[in-house]
Design a protein around this motif. Structure first.
Motif, mmCIF file in Angstrom:
data_model
loop_
_atom_site.group_PDB
_atom_site.id
_atom_site.type_symbol
_atom_site.label_atom_id
_atom_site.label_comp_id
_atom_site.label_asym_id
_atom_site.label_seq_id
_atom_site.Cartn_x
_atom_site.Cartn_y
_atom_site.Cartn_z
ATOM 1 N N ARG A 431 0.812 -1.216 0.000
ATOM 2 C CA ARG A 431 0.000 0.000 0.000
ATOM 3 C C ARG A 431 0.850 1.272 0.000
ATOM 4 O O ARG A 431 0.358 2.344 -0.358
ATOM 5 C CB ARG A 431 -0.934 -0.006 1.201
ATOM 6 C CG ARG A 431 -2.039 -1.070 1.112
ATOM 7 C CD ARG A 431 -2.807 -1.193 2.410
ATOM 8 N NE ARG A 431 -1.948 -1.686 3.493
ATOM 9 C CZ ARG A 431 -2.375 -1.908 4.730
ATOM 10 N NH1 ARG A 431 -3.641 -1.686 5.056
ATOM 11 N NH2 ARG A 431 -1.533 -2.356 5.658
ATOM 12 N N ASN A 434 0.896 3.255 -3.324
ATOM 13 C CA ASN A 434 -0.297 3.908 -3.876
ATOM 14 C C ASN A 434 -0.080 5.360 -4.297
ATOM 15 O O ASN A 434 -0.689 5.799 -5.281
ATOM 16 C CB ASN A 434 -1.454 3.805 -2.878
ATOM 17 C CG ASN A 434 -2.059 2.408 -2.857
ATOM 18 O OD1 ASN A 434 -2.006 1.686 -3.853
ATOM 19 N ND2 ASN A 434 -2.615 2.005 -1.718
ATOM 20 N N THR A 437 1.082 4.490 -7.777
ATOM 21 C CA THR A 437 0.226 3.705 -8.666
ATOM 22 C C THR A 437 -1.107 4.390 -8.957
ATOM 23 O O THR A 437 -1.658 4.230 -10.051
ATOM 24 C CB THR A 437 -0.037 2.318 -8.064
ATOM 25 O OG1 THR A 437 -0.722 2.461 -6.800
ATOM 26 C CG2 THR A 437 1.264 1.566 -7.849
ATOM 27 N N GLU A 438 -1.656 5.143 -7.999
ATOM 28 C CA GLU A 438 -2.963 5.776 -8.229
ATOM 29 C C GLU A 438 -2.905 6.865 -9.298
ATOM 30 O O GLU A 438 -3.649 6.812 -10.288
ATOM 31 C CB GLU A 438 -3.513 6.323 -6.912
ATOM 32 C CG GLU A 438 -3.972 5.234 -5.952
ATOM 33 C CD GLU A 438 -4.567 5.802 -4.672
ATOM 34 O OE1 GLU A 438 -4.769 7.038 -4.597
ATOM 35 O OE2 GLU A 438 -4.828 5.021 -3.735
ATOM 36 N N ARG A 444 -4.962 0.853 -7.408
ATOM 37 C CA ARG A 444 -4.729 0.953 -5.970
ATOM 38 C C ARG A 444 -4.441 -0.436 -5.421
ATOM 39 O O ARG A 444 -5.173 -1.396 -5.704
ATOM 40 C CB ARG A 444 -5.929 1.547 -5.255
ATOM 41 C CG ARG A 444 -5.745 1.653 -3.730
ATOM 42 C CD ARG A 444 -7.018 2.102 -3.024
ATOM 43 N NE ARG A 444 -7.433 3.412 -3.489
ATOM 44 C CZ ARG A 444 -8.656 3.695 -3.955
ATOM 45 N NH1 ARG A 444 -9.571 2.733 -4.029
ATOM 46 N NH2 ARG A 444 -8.947 4.910 -4.359
ATOM 47 N N LEU A 445 -3.356 -0.550 -4.659
ATOM 48 C CA LEU A 445 -3.025 -1.794 -3.989
ATOM 49 C C LEU A 445 -3.750 -1.822 -2.649
ATOM 50 O O LEU A 445 -3.448 -1.033 -1.748
ATOM 51 C CB LEU A 445 -1.511 -1.906 -3.795
ATOM 52 C CG LEU A 445 -0.731 -2.067 -5.115
ATOM 53 C CD1 LEU A 445 0.726 -1.712 -4.939
ATOM 54 C CD2 LEU A 445 -0.874 -3.479 -5.644
ATOM 55 N N GLU A 446 -4.751 -2.707 -2.511
ATOM 56 C CA GLU A 446 -5.585 -2.746 -1.317
ATOM 57 C C GLU A 446 -4.885 -3.439 -0.147
ATOM 58 O O GLU A 446 -5.120 -3.100 1.009
ATOM 59 C CB GLU A 446 -6.908 -3.458 -1.628
ATOM 60 C CG GLU A 446 -7.701 -2.826 -2.761
ATOM 61 C CD GLU A 446 -8.292 -1.465 -2.378
ATOM 62 O OE1 GLU A 446 -8.142 -1.043 -1.207
ATOM 63 O OE2 GLU A 446 -8.871 -0.807 -3.254
ATOM 64 N N VAL A 477 -5.577 -5.829 -5.810
ATOM 65 C CA VAL A 477 -5.520 -4.563 -6.504
ATOM 66 C C VAL A 477 -6.915 -4.106 -6.916
ATOM 67 O O VAL A 477 -7.802 -4.936 -7.185
ATOM 68 C CB VAL A 477 -4.599 -4.669 -7.746
ATOM 69 C CG1 VAL A 477 -5.157 -5.652 -8.757
ATOM 70 C CG2 VAL A 477 -4.367 -3.311 -8.394
#
Length: 546
Positions: A431, A434, A437-438, A444-446, A477
């Motif tokens: 996370r 993020n 990545t966002e 989004r890595l959950e 993800v």
């Protein structure tokens, strides 16, 4: 008349003549000195320079000279005549001095033996403009020392001064052929010790500016930027010839425009650089090499530094090919020889900030607490015969979360721009990625944990190849889309479901598979883009995204 009376009258008459002579000398000596200085200057420079000053005090007994408001300027008519005769100097001086004080001047020796000797020279409030030819060209064929020596000596045979001190000077170096300014130094203090210029003696390579020792202090040095988009400045620059070390308290390359305005000022994408370096020291400089515009030193140490780069991907792409522009290839094309054994970055920060046109937001790739060394930075032919590798060792904290270590080897003078890089990342909560990545990948890595990432890449001008090994677990993800009504992102349900079906949420066992990777270079992108894209290709393969 008695003898005593005649003797007394004679003595009084002699005394009166002596007094009248002293008074006359005090009245006329300044006229004599003025005429002598003007004539000597004209003879020395063959009429090239014109001298004016407002006030002169001269004590011939004590050998003291004080002059105010001195102006030394070249005679343009004489210079043009020299140009027509192809006898023009490679350098011209234009000088204004608020005050000049010379102590212990040996004037009789200077007049009779064509020698100028003195004790101490103090120059206050000097404004010096040095106009030179061919400043940016390879100067192995031109050394300014003979020209400077010839202009300073003129018809004198020798100049010998114990010390020359400049205080609060302004020095401007510009082109002789145009108005281009190469650099400007403000509040410059300069001490030359044991200055000696001899027309018959061979040049002493141990001397610098004809002096045994030199100490330079410049409060501010301004360098112009070619495209007018940046200001380049150096603060508190110091050089001492005793250890041949150049120290700079601060170096700043600062954009003139903020990020959005800077990007908009170009018709296509351009990187915006914002660099700050503190406590910089270039050690054990080869002074003799400087006269040939070559830089040779043992080490360059940067105590603190910050490198920030911004790029707006919403702008039209720059399609210009960057083939042949890797760092080691640019080093080979420098217009001057460079040789530094080692460059050290003691404590640094690196940030690459990118705006994504699709998300209309920015992501930051950051490295904190960077410690790096670069060995064998050279383009000298003699150095390259012994070793063609430039080695970069890099240690930092990625996103200030996990350690990263890498070794980059650049092959110097290689036609294909070959290099290798090996490295590894430590463990990281997925996370934490993020912020990258966002905005940049709309993902989004959950949850998840990256245990370890190891890579080895071989690169050329055209491609990157290598191996990537990643150990991870419990990755989940969500795919995103930009919210049209307010800032932020919304989850794309179906796309997220499909992504989690495709992605392997954990690597297999304690020894995950090593993925072979290949990435064909995007020719208008940099070496570091090739490294990142090759690495990212391996990461995608590791999680099942072929």
């Amino acid at each position: 008349m008695p003898i005593r009376k005649r003797t007394k009258l004679f003595l009084l008459s002699a005394l009166a003549v002596i007094v009248l002579f002293i008074v006359a000398w005090q009245f006329y000596k300044y006229y004599f000195v003025d005429r002598k200085i003007a004539r000597v200057l004209s003879e020395k420079t063959k009429g090239l320079y014109i001298l004016h000053y407002d006030h002169l005090v001269f004590d011939e007994v004590a050998g003291m000279l004080h002059v105010r408001d001195i102006d030394l300027r070249p005679d343009t008519a004489v210079y043009q005549q020299m140009v027509r005769e192809k006898k023009e100097p490679h350098m011209l001086l234009q000088i204004h001095i608020d005050a000049l004080d010379i102590a212990r001047v040996k004037t009789p020796k200077g007049l009779l033996a064509k020698e100028l000797e003195g004790g101490k020279v103090e120059v206050t409030g000097a404004q010096i403009r040095i106009m030179v030819q061919h400043f940016k060209k390879d100067s192995s064929v031109y050394n300014p020392t003979p020209d400077l020596k010839r202009q300073l000596l003129g018809r004198l045979l020798k100049i010998s001064i114990d010390s020359v001190q400049f205080r609060d000077a302004t020095i401007l170096v510009s082109s002789l052929d145009s108005s281009e300014i190469y650099f400007r130094g403000n509040k410059v203090s300069l001490l030359l010790s044991h200055l000696f210029i001899d027309s018959t003696a061979p040049k002493d390579s141990a001397n610098i500016l004809f002096s045994r020792d030199l100490a330079l202090d410049c409060k501010e040095l301004e360098l112009p930027s070619g495209n007018k988009k940046y200001t380049i400045g150096l603060d508190s620059l110091r050089f001492a010839s005793t250890d041949n070390t150049l120290q700079v308290a601060r170096v700043r390359i600062k954009p003139r425009l903020p990020e959005i305005a800077f990007a908009a000022s170009f018709p296509m994408q351009k990187d915006r650089y914002d660099f700050l370096l503190k406590n910089v020291a270039l050690r054990h400089i080869d002074r003799k090499a400087l006269w040939h515009k070559a830089i040779r030193a043992d080490s360059l140490v940067i105590g603190e530094s910050a490198f920030r780069v911004y790029r707006d991907l919403s702008r039209p792409p720059d399609t210009t090919s960057k083939v042949g522009k890797y760092p080691q290839q640019q080093l080979m094309r420098l217009p001057f020889p460079l040789s530094i054994d080692k460059i050290l970055f003691v404590h640094s920060f690196i940030e690459y900030k990118e705006k994504n046109g699709k998300s209309n937001s920015t992501g930051k790739l950051q490295f904190h607490d960077v410690r790096a060394s670069i060995q064998h930075v050279t383009n000298r032919r003699a150095d390259l015969q012994n070793d063609r590798r430039c080695i970069v060792d890099f240690h930092a904290r990625f996103l200030d979360k996990t350690p990263v270590n890498a070794r980059l080897i650049l092959l110097l003078k290689d036609s294909k721009g070959r290099f290798t890089i090996e490295g590894d990342f430590g463990s990281l909560d997925a996370r934490s990625l993020n912020p990258l990545t966002e905005p940049l990948g709309l993902a989004r890595l959950e949850r998840g944990q990256i245990n370890h990432l190891k890579f080895a890449i071989r690169g050329t001008d055209s491609a990157g190849d290598g191996q990537v090994t990643m150990s991870y677990k419990d990755i989940r993800v969500s795919m995103l889309k930009k919210n049209k009504d307010h800032p932020g992102f919304d989850k794309k349900g179906l796309a997220s479901l499909f992504a989690n079906l495709v992605v392997k949420n954990s690597s297999k066992g304690a020894n995950p598979a090593t993925e072979e990777v290949h990435f064909q270079r995007i020719l208008n992108k940099s070496m570091f883009n090739l490294i990142w894209k090759t690495l990212f290709t391996g990461i995608k393969k590791s999680v099942g995204m072929k």
